[in-house]
Motif scaffolding. Sequence first.
Motif, PDB file in Angstrom:
ATOM      1  N   GLU A   1       0.898  -1.188   0.462  1.00 44.79           N
ATOM      2  CA  GLU A   1      -0.168  -0.017   0.105  1.00 44.79           C
ATOM      3  C   GLU A   1       1.071   1.041   0.270  1.00 44.79           C
ATOM      4  O   GLU A   1       0.574   2.676  -0.844  1.00 44.79           O
ATOM      5  CB  GLU A   1      -1.006  -0.113   0.718  1.00 44.79           C
ATOM      6  N   ILE A   2       1.973   1.236   1.013  1.00 43.97           N
ATOM      7  CA  ILE A   2       2.866   2.462   0.995  1.00 43.97           C
ATOM      8  C   ILE A   2       3.523   2.390  -0.754  1.00 43.97           C
ATOM      9  O   ILE A   2       3.786   3.559  -0.545  1.00 43.97           O
ATOM     10  CB  ILE A   2       3.841   1.767   2.241  1.00 43.97           C
ATOM     11  N   ASP A   3       4.341   1.557  -1.008  1.00 48.74           N
ATOM     12  CA  ASP A   3       4.218   1.986  -2.948  1.00 48.74           C
ATOM     13  C   ASP A   3       3.714   2.404  -3.296  1.00 48.74           C
ATOM     14  O   ASP A   3       3.942   2.867  -4.247  1.00 48.74           O
ATOM     15  CB  ASP A   3       5.666   0.170  -3.138  1.00 48.74           C
ATOM     16  N   ALA A   4       2.754   1.970  -3.381  1.00 45.80           N
ATOM     17  CA  ALA A   4       1.624   2.168  -4.546  1.00 45.80           C
ATOM     18  C   ALA A   4       1.047   3.641  -4.285  1.00 45.80           C
ATOM     19  O   ALA A   4       0.464   4.611  -5.598  1.00 45.80           O
ATOM     20  CB  ALA A   4       0.117   1.170  -4.441  1.00 45.80           C
ATOM     21  N   HIS A   5       0.940   4.169  -2.764  1.00 45.10           N
ATOM     22  CA  HIS A   5       1.362   5.422  -2.440  1.00 45.10           C
ATOM     23  C   HIS A   5       2.459   6.894  -3.206  1.00 45.10           C
ATOM     24  O   HIS A   5       2.356   6.983  -3.225  1.00 45.10           O
ATOM     25  CB  HIS A   5       1.396   5.452  -0.968  1.00 45.10           C
ATOM     26  N   ILE A   6       3.329   6.069  -3.229  1.00 45.36           N
ATOM     27  CA  ILE A   6       4.741   7.019  -3.572  1.00 45.36           C
ATOM     28  C   ILE A   6       4.429   6.579  -5.050  1.00 45.36           C
ATOM     29  O   ILE A   6       4.637   7.896  -5.422  1.00 45.36           O
ATOM     30  CB  ILE A   6       6.062   6.110  -2.807  1.00 45.36           C
ATOM     31  N   ALA A   7       4.340   5.373  -5.888  1.00 39.08           N
ATOM     32  CA  ALA A   7       3.499   5.878  -7.069  1.00 39.08           C
ATOM     33  C   ALA A   7       3.005   7.013  -7.100  1.00 39.08           C
ATOM     34  O   ALA A   7       3.350   7.461  -8.528  1.00 39.08           O
ATOM     35  CB  ALA A   7       3.191   4.488  -8.041  1.00 39.08           C
ATOM     36  N   LYS A   8       2.106   7.278  -6.646  1.00 42.04           N
ATOM     37  CA  LYS A   8       1.372   8.959  -7.302  1.00 42.04           C
ATOM     38  C   LYS A   8       1.819   9.975  -6.648  1.00 42.04           C
ATOM     39  O   LYS A   8       1.556  11.176  -7.048  1.00 42.04           O
ATOM     40  CB  LYS A   8      -0.530   8.530  -6.549  1.00 42.04           C
ATOM     41  N   ALA A   9       3.401   9.871  -6.416  1.00 43.36           N
ATOM     42  CA  ALA A   9       4.085  11.163  -6.621  1.00 43.36           C
ATOM     43  C   ALA A   9       4.385  11.766  -7.621  1.00 43.36           C
ATOM     44  O   ALA A   9       4.266  13.081  -7.441  1.00 43.36           O
ATOM     45  CB  ALA A   9       5.546  11.262  -5.745  1.00 43.36           C
ATOM     46  N   GLY A  10       4.723  11.272  -8.764  1.00 40.87           N
ATOM     47  CA  GLY A  10       4.400  12.032 -10.004  1.00 40.87           C
ATOM     48  C   GLY A  10       3.704  12.922 -10.267  1.00 40.87           C
ATOM     49  O   GLY A  10       3.517  13.815 -10.877  1.00 40.87           O
ATOM     50  N   LEU A  11       2.635  12.788  -9.866  1.00 40.66           N
ATOM     51  CA  LEU A  11       0.973  13.292 -10.539  1.00 40.66           C
ATOM     52  C   LEU A  11       0.895  14.127  -9.487  1.00 40.66           C
ATOM     53  O   LEU A  11       0.579  15.434  -9.958  1.00 40.66           O
ATOM     54  CB  LEU A  11       0.094  11.518 -10.399  1.00 40.66           C
ATOM     55  N   ALA A  12       1.259  13.916  -8.890  1.00 39.65           N
ATOM     56  CA  ALA A  12       1.020  15.212  -7.287  1.00 39.65           C
ATOM     57  C   ALA A  12       1.810  16.469  -7.753  1.00 39.65           C
ATOM     58  O   ALA A  12       1.532  17.259  -7.476  1.00 39.65           O
ATOM     59  CB  ALA A  12       1.354  14.683  -5.243  1.00 39.65           C
TER      60      ALA A  12
END
Length: 438
Positions: A199-210
């Motif tokens: 779950e944390i890794d999936a959350h990190i993957a959204k950093a580029g979008l943010a």
Amino acid sequence: MLFTDTIYALSSGSLPAGVAVIRMSGPATADAVMHLCGSVPPARVATLRTIRTRNGDALDSGLVIYFPGPASFTGEDCCELHVHGGRAVVNAVLDELAAHGLRHAEAGEFSRRAFQNGKMDLVEVEGLADLIAAETEMQRRLAVEQSGGGQSALYAGWAQRLTHARAMIEAELDFADEDDVPGSISASIWADVEKLRVEIDAHIAKAGLAEIIRDGLKIVIAGEPNAGKSSLLNALARRDIAIVTEIAGTTRDVLSVDLSLAGFSVKLFDTAGLRETEEVVEREGIRRAREVIAHADLVLLLSEKPGGFQVHEALPEDVAVIRVATKIDRPDVKWARRDADIFLSTITGEGIAALLRALQAHLPALAGNTSLSMPSRKRHVDCLRQASAALERGLAADGLEIRAEQLRIASDALGRITGRVDVENLLDVIFSEFCIGK
């Protein structure tokens, strides 16, 4: 910065204005209100009062709203004075507060007191700063998610699961011989830890979008000299940003403009024409052009003639490119459909709408998303990666003691995001981003 002081500041916009809001916070707030208004109004009720000097001279009439702590923004006694927004009025009230012994607030001091008093965590504080600075709809949505506590709730849930896992592991270490601590508990605990790491890794993957939402999609206009780059920048910005002439090499430096497209921030860069040259200033402009292209999310590669897109050595392989044929209003140039992706003329306006649709297609697809919970700052991503790495090391370790220690490291990393653990050195940096009065 002393938190025992009572502080004040103008919290509304620049003067003059129709209404100005002056905010106070601290233990002497009630005394200051009594000094200015003769009495303290009922809590959280907008009350019309005359604001006076120590000598009884009227300064202004306005609304006074008193918020006794801890039920206030800062957790302390607070008050807001809504007065007329003339410079003379506001300065007179501020001078009277200073004369009463109150101190002018530093940048972000109201929000910092809210954090120190447990009214907000660091993610909410940073979201509030982003909300104040938001210029597009997506920036607003992202900031609301953070300032409203949605993202903090996600991190708190993860921290709670880690705390539970640590408690169970410690129980197994300390009471392994007891019947009420089953030895098989580790299997379920570590299955949840593995799920948490995913779950944390999936959350990190959204950093580029943010990053795109918060900082904008970086679009670079590139091409040979006289390809129409500056004309396109002016057309998209709908004002004259760049100088346009028929002389090749007019643009020497990188020019930029911020646009709002489909709710997203777009940073558009105009660059020097890409070619081989011995002219010193133009060579420096081309070097800067290649530098900004290397960090682009999207490149608009322009050409005024078929076959003019041959500047591939300047374009990174992982950057999307849209080939744009320009000056199509000229009768002496014939284009085939396969020669380019977009055909336009900045003089007639033909093709501009098609280009905007193509740009919009490269924006993130967020239709239907009701939540924008994603890490929007580098420090969030760094802490999340530290937590994920610790969980991975814990899952790979053999001894329970080592595993328990890795869970503690992961828990501390999550705590640093919200400000629950070891963040004193971050506070000055974070709160310095705020304006005075917030």
